[in-house]
Design a protein around this motif. Sequence first.
Motif, PDB file in Angstrom:
ATOM      1  N   ILE A  65       0.687  -1.260  -0.125  1.00 22.41           N
ATOM      2  CA  ILE A  65       0.275  -0.328  -0.154  1.00 22.41           C
ATOM      3  C   ILE A  65       0.651   1.559   0.157  1.00 22.41           C
ATOM      4  N   VAL A  66       2.094   1.243   0.999  1.00 26.40           N
ATOM      5  CA  VAL A  66       2.859   2.291   0.750  1.00 26.40           C
ATOM      6  C   VAL A  66       3.507   2.617  -0.623  1.00 26.40           C
ATOM      7  N   LEU A  67       3.784   1.738  -1.236  1.00 21.41           N
ATOM      8  CA  LEU A  67       4.410   2.004  -2.566  1.00 21.41           C
ATOM      9  C   LEU A  67       3.614   2.548  -3.553  1.00 21.41           C
ATOM     10  N   VAL A  68       2.409   1.631  -3.489  1.00 25.36           N
ATOM     11  CA  VAL A  68       2.085   1.911  -4.922  1.00 25.36           C
ATOM     12  C   VAL A  68       1.186   3.305  -4.672  1.00 25.36           C
ATOM     13  N   GLY A  69       0.825   3.838  -2.973  1.00 21.27           N
ATOM     14  CA  GLY A  69       0.492   5.092  -2.891  1.00 21.27           C
ATOM     15  C   GLY A  69       1.624   5.891  -3.242  1.00 21.27           C
ATOM     16  N   PHE A  70       2.406   5.809  -2.716  1.00 20.31           N
ATOM     17  CA  PHE A  70       4.292   6.482  -3.051  1.00 20.31           C
ATOM     18  C   PHE A  70       4.457   6.865  -4.581  1.00 20.31           C
ATOM     19  N   GLY A  71       4.009   5.700  -4.975  1.00 20.35           N
ATOM     20  CA  GLY A  71       4.048   6.000  -6.710  1.00 20.35           C
ATOM     21  C   GLY A  71       3.233   6.818  -6.964  1.00 20.35           C
ATOM     22  N   CYS A  72       1.831   6.625  -6.903  1.00 20.10           N
ATOM     23  CA  CYS A  72       1.231   7.468  -7.473  1.00 20.10           C
ATOM     24  C   CYS A  72       0.945   8.589  -7.133  1.00 20.10           C
ATOM     25  N   THR A 133       0.052  13.704  -2.389  1.00 20.70           N
ATOM     26  CA  THR A 133       0.126  14.248  -3.522  1.00 20.70           C
ATOM     27  C   THR A 133       0.016  15.941  -3.710  1.00 20.70           C
ATOM     28  N   PRO A 134       0.019  16.768  -2.592  1.00 23.52           N
ATOM     29  CA  PRO A 134      -0.169  18.289  -2.449  1.00 23.52           C
ATOM     30  C   PRO A 134       1.331  18.883  -2.168  1.00 23.52           C
ATOM     31  N   PRO A 135       2.436  18.467  -0.971  1.00 25.41           N
ATOM     32  CA  PRO A 135       3.637  19.233  -0.799  1.00 25.41           C
ATOM     33  C   PRO A 135       4.629  18.007  -1.819  1.00 25.41           C
ATOM     34  N   MET A 136       3.856  17.255  -3.057  1.00 25.35           N
ATOM     35  CA  MET A 136       5.216  16.865  -3.616  1.00 25.35           C
ATOM     36  C   MET A 136       4.777  17.628  -5.428  1.00 25.35           C
ATOM     37  N   LEU A 137       3.588  17.984  -5.290  1.00 23.24           N
ATOM     38  CA  LEU A 137       2.807  18.832  -6.706  1.00 23.24           C
ATOM     39  C   LEU A 137       3.589  20.201  -6.285  1.00 23.24           C
ATOM     40  N   ILE A 138       3.818  20.503  -4.667  1.00 26.30           N
ATOM     41  CA  ILE A 138       4.363  22.053  -4.472  1.00 26.30           C
ATOM     42  C   ILE A 138       5.597  22.098  -4.933  1.00 26.30           C
ATOM     43  N   GLY A 181      10.097  16.902  -2.524  1.00 25.56           N
ATOM     44  CA  GLY A 181       9.713  16.545  -2.234  1.00 25.56           C
ATOM     45  C   GLY A 181       9.272  14.972  -1.986  1.00 25.56           C
ATOM     46  N   LEU A 182      10.031  14.538  -2.896  1.00 29.93           N
ATOM     47  CA  LEU A 182       9.891  12.487  -3.082  1.00 29.93           C
ATOM     48  C   LEU A 182       9.527  12.376  -1.431  1.00 29.93           C
ATOM     49  N   GLN A 183      10.986  13.184  -0.680  1.00 29.96           N
ATOM     50  CA  GLN A 183      11.290  12.052   1.137  1.00 29.96           C
ATOM     51  C   GLN A 183       9.606  12.917   2.019  1.00 29.96           C
ATOM     52  N   VAL A 184       9.222  14.171   1.572  1.00 27.96           N
ATOM     53  CA  VAL A 184       8.194  14.207   2.483  1.00 27.96           C
ATOM     54  C   VAL A 184       7.174  13.952   1.775  1.00 27.96           C
ATOM     55  N   CYS A 185       6.817  13.260   0.367  1.00 27.56           N
ATOM     56  CA  CYS A 185       5.672  12.399   0.373  1.00 27.56           C
ATOM     57  C   CYS A 185       6.212  10.920   1.611  1.00 27.56           C
ATOM     58  N   LEU A 186       7.003  10.327   0.810  1.00 28.87           N
ATOM     59  CA  LEU A 186       7.340   8.809   1.300  1.00 28.87           C
ATOM     60  C   LEU A 186       6.699   9.136   2.872  1.00 28.87           C
ATOM     61  N   GLN A 187       7.301  10.854   3.992  1.00 35.65           N
ATOM     62  CA  GLN A 187       6.923  10.770   4.981  1.00 35.65           C
ATOM     63  C   GLN A 187       5.664   9.968   5.672  1.00 35.65           C
ATOM     64  N   TYR A 188       4.916  11.011   4.056  1.00 34.65           N
ATOM     65  CA  TYR A 188       3.883  11.329   3.912  1.00 34.65           C
ATOM     66  C   TYR A 188       3.289  10.004   4.135  1.00 34.65           C
ATOM     67  N   SER A 189       3.135   9.073   3.487  1.00 40.41           N
ATOM     68  CA  SER A 189       2.823   7.545   2.629  1.00 40.41           C
ATOM     69  C   SER A 189       3.125   6.758   4.593  1.00 40.41           C
ATOM     70  N   PHE A 190       3.817   6.564   4.619  1.00 42.23           N
ATOM     71  CA  PHE A 190       3.799   5.690   5.871  1.00 42.23           C
ATOM     72  C   PHE A 190       3.567   6.398   6.778  1.00 42.23           C
ATOM     73  N   VAL A 231      11.599  -0.093   9.165  1.00 40.28           N
ATOM     74  CA  VAL A 231      11.300   0.493   7.588  1.00 40.28           C
ATOM     75  C   VAL A 231      11.354   1.956   6.644  1.00 40.28           C
ATOM     76  N   GLY A 232      10.830   2.501   7.817  1.00 37.92           N
ATOM     77  CA  GLY A 232      11.335   4.528   7.464  1.00 37.92           C
ATOM     78  C   GLY A 232      12.535   4.387   7.399  1.00 37.92           C
ATOM     79  N   TYR A 233      13.175   4.355   8.105  1.00 33.23           N
ATOM     80  CA  TYR A 233      14.603   4.642   7.796  1.00 33.23           C
ATOM     81  C   TYR A 233      15.550   3.885   6.665  1.00 33.23           C
ATOM     82  N   LEU A 234      14.857   2.447   6.308  1.00 30.68           N
ATOM     83  CA  LEU A 234      15.802   2.183   4.781  1.00 30.68           C
ATOM     84  C   LEU A 234      14.761   2.680   3.376  1.00 30.68           C
ATOM     85  N   ALA A 235      13.749   2.995   4.101  1.00 29.30           N
ATOM     86  CA  ALA A 235      12.784   3.267   2.920  1.00 29.30           C
ATOM     87  C   ALA A 235      13.456   5.171   2.241  1.00 29.30           C
ATOM     88  N   ASN A 236      13.970   5.487   3.486  1.00 26.55           N
ATOM     89  CA  ASN A 236      14.514   7.259   3.529  1.00 26.55           C
ATOM     90  C   ASN A 236      16.334   6.744   3.201  1.00 26.55           C
TER      91      ASN A 236
END
Length: 260
Positions: A65-72, A133-138, A181-190, A231-236
Amino acid sequence: MSTRRRVWHTALEVGVPVLIVALWWVWSENAQDPFFPPLSDILTRFRELWLFAHLTSDILPSLAIVLVGFGCSATLGVVAGVLLARVRPMRELLEPLLTFLRAVPMVAAIPVIVATMGFGDGVRLLIIVVAATPPMLIATMDGVSSLDPVLKDVMQTFRLSRWDQLMRVYVPQAGAQIFSGLQVCLQYSFVLMIASEMLGATRGIGYMTLLAQQTFVSVDMWAGILLLGAVGYLANLSLTLVRKRVLRWYDGAHAVELRG
């Protein structure tokens, strides 16, 4: 970065967590508080619970769910951010809405979404996409909009097409902000994955951790917290390594500017 500084930086990055774990181990071995069990018991339960029993039933579904949501979220944010940065009337029209969404904590919207749409993997995915999506967009919009005027003159001189301007100049120059933005987006996803699982799911890392807390099984609760942190540390860390590889040219050029 010099070799000496790199070694020192690596030593600190590794040494500080090791020191914290060592202090936690020594302190918790003699602690009598039931809410703070010994670290040795937590690590034993971590191995039993997460490496075997609940790997396929809880960990993998949550990560999917995290990976798909982050990708979208990342895809929508980059595309929409580039579009809004390049089309000024659209940006001026939607900027108040983006400011509103940025100010609203999406965790507060989870009960509303669940009450109106039910609960399931699709709804959890929607929650992540709406929030991340909003932080990634901004970040993308700000990066593309802040192009150096000198580069604009160069593009006009070489008469680059709109597509070449976008792909060879605008997006590469916005790369640093896009990765931020990707790092913030990943954080939001988790965060949203965990929060959504705690409000009505029947499986997942967040659900298991909350269940342990509600049933006063402190060892399982701490094991779940450790898993979420790891998991969050390894993803970041993975995203940081990708950033360094992709933006190696940008960091090198920036270092030359600083030396100059």
